[in-house]
Design a protein around this motif. Sequence first.
Motif, PDB file in Angstrom:
ATOM      1  N   ASN A  19      15.081   5.944   2.974  1.00 46.32           N
ATOM      2  CA  ASN A  19      15.645   5.513   4.259  1.00 46.32           C
ATOM      3  C   ASN A  19      14.622   5.609   5.392  1.00 46.32           C
ATOM      4  O   ASN A  19      14.997   5.585   6.563  1.00 46.32           O
ATOM      5  N   GLY A  20      13.363   5.718   5.028  1.00 44.83           N
ATOM      6  CA  GLY A  20      12.316   5.786   6.049  1.00 44.83           C
ATOM      7  C   GLY A  20      11.173   4.854   5.721  1.00 44.83           C
ATOM      8  O   GLY A  20      11.145   3.694   6.158  1.00 44.83           O
ATOM      9  N   VAL A  21      10.269   5.335   4.907  1.00 53.52           N
ATOM     10  CA  VAL A  21       9.052   4.594   4.603  1.00 53.52           C
ATOM     11  C   VAL A  21       9.333   3.213   4.020  1.00 53.52           C
ATOM     12  O   VAL A  21       8.749   2.210   4.450  1.00 53.52           O
ATOM     13  N   LEU A  22      10.199   3.135   3.027  1.00 55.54           N
ATOM     14  CA  LEU A  22      10.419   1.872   2.329  1.00 55.54           C
ATOM     15  C   LEU A  22      11.217   0.864   3.144  1.00 55.54           C
ATOM     16  O   LEU A  22      11.351  -0.290   2.735  1.00 55.54           O
ATOM     17  N   ILE A  67      10.198   8.006  11.407  1.00 54.26           N
ATOM     18  CA  ILE A  67       9.982   9.284  10.720  1.00 54.26           C
ATOM     19  C   ILE A  67      10.681  10.422  11.464  1.00 54.26           C
ATOM     20  O   ILE A  67      11.233  11.339  10.827  1.00 54.26           O
ATOM     21  N   GLU A  68      10.688  10.377  12.779  1.00 53.04           N
ATOM     22  CA  GLU A  68      11.427  11.394  13.544  1.00 53.04           C
ATOM     23  C   GLU A  68      12.918  11.330  13.231  1.00 53.04           C
ATOM     24  O   GLU A  68      13.579  12.373  13.077  1.00 53.04           O
ATOM     25  N   ASN A  69      13.433  10.125  13.143  1.00 50.65           N
ATOM     26  CA  ASN A  69      14.854   9.975  12.803  1.00 50.65           C
ATOM     27  C   ASN A  69      15.133  10.504  11.392  1.00 50.65           C
ATOM     28  O   ASN A  69      16.171  11.149  11.155  1.00 50.65           O
ATOM     29  N   ALA A 125       0.829  -1.206   0.000  1.00 51.74           N
ATOM     30  CA  ALA A 125       0.000   0.000   0.000  1.00 51.74           C
ATOM     31  C   ALA A 125       0.860   1.251   0.000  1.00 51.74           C
ATOM     32  O   ALA A 125       0.581   2.213  -0.733  1.00 51.74           O
ATOM     33  N   VAL A 126       1.915   1.265   0.802  1.00 54.72           N
ATOM     34  CA  VAL A 126       2.791   2.436   0.874  1.00 54.72           C
ATOM     35  C   VAL A 126       3.528   2.650  -0.441  1.00 54.72           C
ATOM     36  O   VAL A 126       3.628   3.777  -0.941  1.00 54.72           O
ATOM     37  N   GLU A 127       4.054   1.564  -1.011  1.00 51.35           N
ATOM     38  CA  GLU A 127       4.792   1.688  -2.271  1.00 51.35           C
ATOM     39  C   GLU A 127       3.906   2.247  -3.382  1.00 51.35           C
ATOM     40  O   GLU A 127       4.346   3.078  -4.191  1.00 51.35           O
ATOM     41  N   LYS A 128       2.665   1.810  -3.444  1.00 49.55           N
ATOM     42  CA  LYS A 128       1.751   2.335  -4.460  1.00 49.55           C
ATOM     43  C   LYS A 128       1.546   3.828  -4.307  1.00 49.55           C
ATOM     44  O   LYS A 128       1.542   4.583  -5.287  1.00 49.55           O
ATOM     45  N   ARG A 129       1.406   4.270  -3.087  1.00 49.77           N
ATOM     46  CA  ARG A 129       1.137   5.686  -2.852  1.00 49.77           C
ATOM     47  C   ARG A 129       2.382   6.539  -3.077  1.00 49.77           C
ATOM     48  O   ARG A 129       2.286   7.696  -3.484  1.00 49.77           O
TER      49      ARG A 129
END
Length: 658
Positions: free
Chosen positions: A606-609, A525-527, A381-385
């Motif tokens: 370096n975060g979401v993925l 995400i903070e990092n 789902a994240v990759e699609k967005r």
Amino acid sequence: MNNQLRRLRNARLENVEASSTLGASPSVNNYNPIAMINKEINTEECRQLLKKVDKMREILQMEKVSLPQIVVVGDQSVGKSSILEAISGIELPRAQNICTRCPLELRMKSAPPDSQDYATIRCAGVDELIINDLSEISARVVECTNFLTGNLVNISPSPIFLTVYKREIEDDLTLIDLPGITRTQVDGQSPTIYRDIVSLIETCVQSESSIVLHVIPSSVDFTTSESIQICQRYDPQYERQIIAVSKIDKHDKGIAEKLQGIGPGSLALLLGSVAVLNRKQEEIDAKVSFEEMRRREEKFFQTNPAFADVPKEHLGSRELIKKLVSIQQSRIRLTLPSVIEGVKEKIQMKREELKHIPIAILTETDTRFAFNEILRNYRTAVEKRVKGDYEIQSGQVAKTFDPTARDQWDDRIAYHLKMIGKCTSAEIKRILSTFSSPNQGTQMLQSIEENYGGGLPNFPSSNIIQQLYQPYHKQLETPCKSLVVWVEQYMTSCLAYILEKVIPAEASYKLPLSRELNKVIKGVIENSRVKCMENVEQMLKMEEKVFTVNSNYMDIFKKLQASDKTQSDNRTPHDVLIGLQAYCSIVQARIVDHLSQLCEYWFIRNGVLLLDGKLNTEFTPAELLKWMKEPPLLEQRRANLRRSIDTMERALVAAESD
């Protein structure tokens, strides 16, 4: 008066014919319910239909499925048991208080001529018992009643199934006798006894597939009967109600009109009313047979002048049986097909509900399997967005992007990052474009003139250019850092939203698991924000020095110089200003691109993925099991759905079998 009665009878016959409850109307004097319906009513086909309905009702007693049925209702001590005895020819329990304390489904079946009369009885928790001596039926009913209610006074909604096989029964008939309505609480009885009985009656009569047989004494105003008032809420036109008039030997004046729905205390019911002669206590004590009682009943109506002008269809238990049989068969034929379709729809709905319940999680292996499935769905789902692979709705396209309107944020990550980059670019352009404003340009030209020092007039010092640029550079810090903070807030909110969508809505672990996962996501995400902010600060530090090797600088400079119409002997200050303008165009594009790269690098790559890998190793199997283990309630719900589906499928087999 006779003419008025005749007109009413004819009108009722026309209504009955229109409603398809009975067949073509014969003359009033020769009225016969059997002749008014299809001759198939006594065929094996009709018996099989009733058998199917009885079987379905028994199978579906715990399901909210309304089947064709005739329910018997009335106040306490109005003679319900006597009416049922007159119909069935068997003795039923009698008592001073509540005689019927749980629903009694009385099934009357025709037995072959060469067989013996017998009965069967059973209820929840009591296996089926064959009763060869019909005089024992009353005692067996009392035993089942006490088993279901737990004492001698309270009621239970659980039914007793009593099936009577007799050679003298011509037409199969099923009646459901409900507890009599009482307002008086006796010792040991529940304080809610009245409400419990009314609720049970309402449950049985509210369905349009139910026919209601009221038992009301002849001396009572029919309109004041509480059972009539209860049913009126569900059948205000009195289309599904019939009255068995009990204790007819105690009738008052005007009974002939009352039976036909005319005059005070009467009701003009579509299905009419039938008077029945009850057994008196001395006749019960003398053990007068039901066959003898029917002969006495016929003689009573024939010799009593009060009933001389009353049509035959209103008089006697035989006529009541005929009417009930015809109504029952007609109702079954009318409603059974839709009932079967309704059961099929309920099965499909319950299957869908069962499908949406998460798989059972009882062990660490179950937990790991379910957790990995969530992570796979989350990453997809994240990759699609991130790639911009999402449905675009017309309402979203029409909206103007406002980075401060948090309520308008959604999960289109690629779109939001692009739009916040545009907003930041516009703000940087606004800051740097002040070089070209008329007032600012005049002041800068004067500043260049005043700060030449001892340099050559046509070669201004680089320090002058640096000093002129520096105040504007300092203003760039706010939009650049604000961009990073905005991306952090948006990504935290968006990722939490996506996580909520991928965890099954029905999962009992949704709240605890999403809470723990969001802690990790927020930390990642903070990092990313910290790392990205460090790089932004480095970028701003590097941009303090006026520097470029971009070939576009000279192209922009020449275009601006060509468009400058200023007439002056000393062009140098003007060229310095034009140079700064050209340089600011380069800086704007360079900073915006760099910011976008930094956000993509730290927040996306370096975060979401990398989140699924981080989440996959963050928790021990024991921790996951603690949060995700299925509670007993969910396990019970799944079991109930499966049991319900199985029950309704068995009912369909019973309904569709030959």
